[in-house]
Design a protein around this motif. Structure first.
Motif, mmCIF file in Angstrom:
data_model
loop_
_atom_site.group_PDB
_atom_site.id
_atom_site.type_symbol
_atom_site.label_atom_id
_atom_site.label_comp_id
_atom_site.label_asym_id
_atom_site.label_seq_id
_atom_site.Cartn_x
_atom_site.Cartn_y
_atom_site.Cartn_z
ATOM 1 N N GLU A 76 -2.545 -1.338 -4.968
ATOM 2 C CA GLU A 76 -2.800 -2.195 -6.250
ATOM 3 C C GLU A 76 -4.186 -3.200 -7.168
ATOM 4 O O GLU A 76 -4.438 -4.089 -6.005
ATOM 5 C CB GLU A 76 -1.369 -3.105 -7.166
ATOM 6 N N VAL A 77 -4.515 -3.178 -8.102
ATOM 7 C CA VAL A 77 -5.152 -3.910 -8.497
ATOM 8 C C VAL A 77 -4.927 -4.860 -8.905
ATOM 9 O O VAL A 77 -3.432 -4.623 -9.381
ATOM 10 C CB VAL A 77 -6.108 -3.345 -9.839
ATOM 11 N N PHE A 95 -8.298 -7.432 -0.440
ATOM 12 C CA PHE A 95 -10.081 -7.471 -0.337
ATOM 13 C C PHE A 95 -10.386 -7.132 -1.613
ATOM 14 O O PHE A 95 -10.127 -7.060 -2.789
ATOM 15 C CB PHE A 95 -9.332 -5.639 -0.040
ATOM 16 N N ARG A 96 -11.797 -6.936 -1.162
ATOM 17 C CA ARG A 96 -12.568 -7.895 -3.096
ATOM 18 C C ARG A 96 -14.005 -7.110 -2.648
ATOM 19 O O ARG A 96 -14.558 -7.251 -1.660
ATOM 20 C CB ARG A 96 -12.084 -8.972 -3.587
ATOM 21 N N PHE A 141 -12.607 -8.042 -8.863
ATOM 22 C CA PHE A 141 -12.394 -6.395 -8.885
ATOM 23 C C PHE A 141 -11.268 -7.481 -7.641
ATOM 24 O O PHE A 141 -12.427 -7.016 -6.396
ATOM 25 C CB PHE A 141 -12.660 -5.875 -8.706
ATOM 26 N N ASN A 142 -9.953 -7.239 -7.128
ATOM 27 C CA ASN A 142 -9.584 -7.186 -5.802
ATOM 28 C C ASN A 142 -8.026 -6.460 -6.102
ATOM 29 O O ASN A 142 -7.661 -5.828 -7.175
ATOM 30 C CB ASN A 142 -9.445 -8.915 -5.854
ATOM 31 N N TYR A 143 -7.781 -5.967 -3.706
ATOM 32 C CA TYR A 143 -6.493 -5.050 -4.235
ATOM 33 C C TYR A 143 -5.997 -6.008 -3.504
ATOM 34 O O TYR A 143 -6.579 -6.308 -2.229
ATOM 35 C CB TYR A 143 -6.945 -3.505 -3.316
#
Length: 437
Positions: free
Chosen positions: A407-408, A387-388, A395-397
Motif C-alpha cells: 500500500e502507498v 520500500f521507496r 513515494f513509498n510502499y
C-alpha cells in the motif's frame, strides 16, 4: 418460321457445349516451367541487418506475370524465404496480393528470416522465390535467388543447463551454480563472473552427474577432470563441447567519468550482462557531467557517443548527462547505447544496513519480467523495513495487513534477522505485491 426456331435451338446447344468446354479447361489450368514468373532481386550481395536500421529499405524484389495462355486471370503472389540447408522449419511466406513488387525494410526482413530458421548474428544463405497463386492453388514458381543475410535477435533465451561451481565462485561448492549462457554457435557457451582465489568446475543441472574439469591444466576439458585453479578477478569464461576447449580471460564493461561516483580514475561502475536482451546494463545515479564506456577498467578499448541514445563510437566523444537516476543499456552487437531516466526502488528501515536515513539498499530490475525488482542476499536485523524510490519519501510502499500486498504510505513491515532475497512485483499497479525469502 419453323426453320428459324430450329436455327435458334441449334445455336444454344452449340454455345452450351462451348461454355462447358471452357469451364473444364479453367479447372485444369497448368503453367509450364518455361512460362513461369521471372524474379529480379535488388540488394547488396551480403546484407547485415541491425536494430538501428529500422524503416530502412534493404531488399527490393520485382517479378513478371506468367503466361497463362488465356486472358482475364488475376493471380496473387507470395514471396517465399527459406534458409539454405534447413529442412525442419517451413519457409516463410509473405503474401503481397497481385502486385509485382515487394520492398522489405530491415525489421520486416529480419523477422521473416528469423521465422524461417535463420541463426541470429551469423551469415545465413537465404533462398528467395515467388509463388503465383490462382484461387487457392500455387500454379507457378519462379527460380530461386540466394542472398547472404546476417540478422539480429529480437527475443532471447540464452539460458543453458550449464553452470560454474567451486570455491572460487560466489556460492561455493554447494551452489547454486553461476549461470552459463548459450551463444550463437551450437554447443558453445559463455559466462561472465567475478571469482576469488580458488578452484572451479563446469557442471550440468546443478549436480555432479555430468561435470568437467581440466586434468593436466592444458586448456582442454576432461569429463570428471581435476579442479581448475583460478585467481581473483572478473572474467569471461568460454567453453565448447564441440572440441572441449575453454578459455578464462579478464573481462568487464563499466561506466567511467566525472558524472559517476568514482570519477575518471575509477574503478568503473560495472555493467552487468543481461541475457534476456544480450546487452550490458546498470542502474545508477549520475551527477551532471560526462561518461564513457570502457573495457577492463582501462583505456585500451573505450566508447563514447553523442546524446542519450545513439551509436557507440570507438574512442568517441564524452557523453554528457544531467544529474539523475538512469538505466544504462549498451548493445555491443549493434553498437548502440541508451541512457534512460528511471525511478530506482530501494530498501530502508531500522532492519536495513543503512537504517531509516539511508541511502537505500538498491533493487535491480528483472529485465526478463516487466515491473519486477530484485534485491538478493541482503542481511537484515530484527526490525522494520519499507520500500521507496530514489532515496526519498515522495513515494513509498508499506504493508498495512502484513499480507504481502503493498500500500502507498502503508505500515512498516516487521522482519527477523537473516539473509533474504526480496522481490517487488509491481507490474499490476492496482495490486502490487512483494516476497521476502
Amino acid at each position: 418460321m419453323k426453320k428459324n426456331i430450329a436455327y435458334i435451338y441449334s445455336f444454344f446447344i452449340v454455345m452450351a457445349l462451348v461454355l462447358g468446354s471452357c469451364s473444364n479447361d479453367d479447372e485444369n489450368i497448368r503453367i509450364s516451367e518455361t512460362t513461369s514468373t521471372q524474379l529480379t532481386v535488388s540488394s547488396s550481395d551480403a546484407l547485415v541487418l541491425s536494430r538501428d536500421m529500422v524503416g530502412e529499405t534493404v531488399l527490393s524484389l520485382n517479378w513478371t506475370v506468367p503466361d497463362f495462355g488465356f486472358e482475364g486471370a488475376v493471380p496473387s503472389y507470395n514471396v517465399v524465404l527459406g534458409v539454405d540447408g534447413v529442412s525442419d522449419i517451413e519457409p516463410k511466406k509473405v503474401t503481397v496480393g497481385n502486385t509485382l513488387t515487394k520492398e522489405f525494410v530491415a525489421e520486416e526482413l529480419n523477422e521473416a528470416i528469423n521465422d524461417a530458421g535463420a541463426l541470429s548474428g551469423l551469415e545465413n544463405k537465404i533462398n528467395i522465390w515467388i509463388e503465383t497463386v490462382l484461387g487457392k492453388e500455387v500454379v507457378a514458381t519462379s527460380g530461386i535467388q540466394t542472398l547472404s543475410i546476417t540478422g539480429y535477435a529480437t527475443t532471447f533465451d540464452l539460458n543453458s543447463s550449464w553452470g560454474l561451481v567451486g570455491s572460487a565462485t560466489p556460492n561455493g561448492w554447494d551452489g547454486p551454480d553461476v549461470p552459463v549462457y548459450s551463444t550463437a554457435v551450437a554447443n558453445e557457451f559463455v559466462a561472465y563472473v567475478t571469482l576469488v582465489d580458488g578452484e572451479m568446475k563446469i557442471r550440468e543441472n546443478n549436480d555432479w552427474s555430468v561435470n568437467y574439469g581440466d586434468t593436466g591444466a592444458d586448456g582442454t576439458l576432461d569429463l570428471e577432470g581435476d579442479n581448475i585453479q583460478v585467481t581473483a578477478g572478473t572474467y569471461r569464461i568460454m567453453f565448447s563441447l564441440n572440441d572441449l576447449s575453454y578459455s578464462i580471460e579478464p573481462f568487464s564493461w563499466g561506466v567511467v567519468g566525472d558524472a559517476t561516483p568514482n570519477g575518471w580514475d575509477g574503478p568503473d561502475v560495472p555493467l552487468t550482462y543481461d541475457a534476456t536482451s544480450d546487452q550490458w546494463r546498470a542502474v545508477l545515479s549520475l551527477t551532471a557531467g560526462d561518461v564513457k564506456f570502457r573495457q577492463n577498467n582501462e583505456w585500451a578499448i573505450s566508447y563514447g557517443g553523442t546524446g542519450l541514445s545513439a551509436s557507440l563510437e570507438l574512442d568517441g566523444p564524452n557523453i554528457s548527462v544531467e544529474a539523475g537516476n538512469y538505466l544504462i543499456s549498451v548493445d555491443f552487437n549493434n553498437n548502440l547505447y541508451t541512457i534512460e531516466p528511471i525511478d530506482i526502488w530501494g530498501l530502508v528501515g531500522d532492519a536495513a544496513p543503512n537504517g531509516w536515513d539511508g541511502p537505500n539498499m538498491r533493487f535491480t530490475p528483472d529485465y526478463a519480467n516487466e515491473g519486477v525488482w530484485v534485491l538478493k542476499n541482503v542481511a537484515l536485523l530484527d526490525g522494520e523495513i519499507k520500500f521507496r524510490t530514489n532515496d526519498a519519501w515522495d513515494f513509498n510502499y508499506g504493508d498495512d495487513g502484513n499480507d504481502g500486498t503493498l500500500e502507498v504510505d502503508g505500515a512498516n513491515i516487521p522482519v527477523s534477522a537473516g539473509n533474504y532475497t526480496i522481490k517487488l512485483l509491481l507490474s499490476d499497479t492496482e495490486n502490487p505485491t512483494y516476497t521476502i525469502e
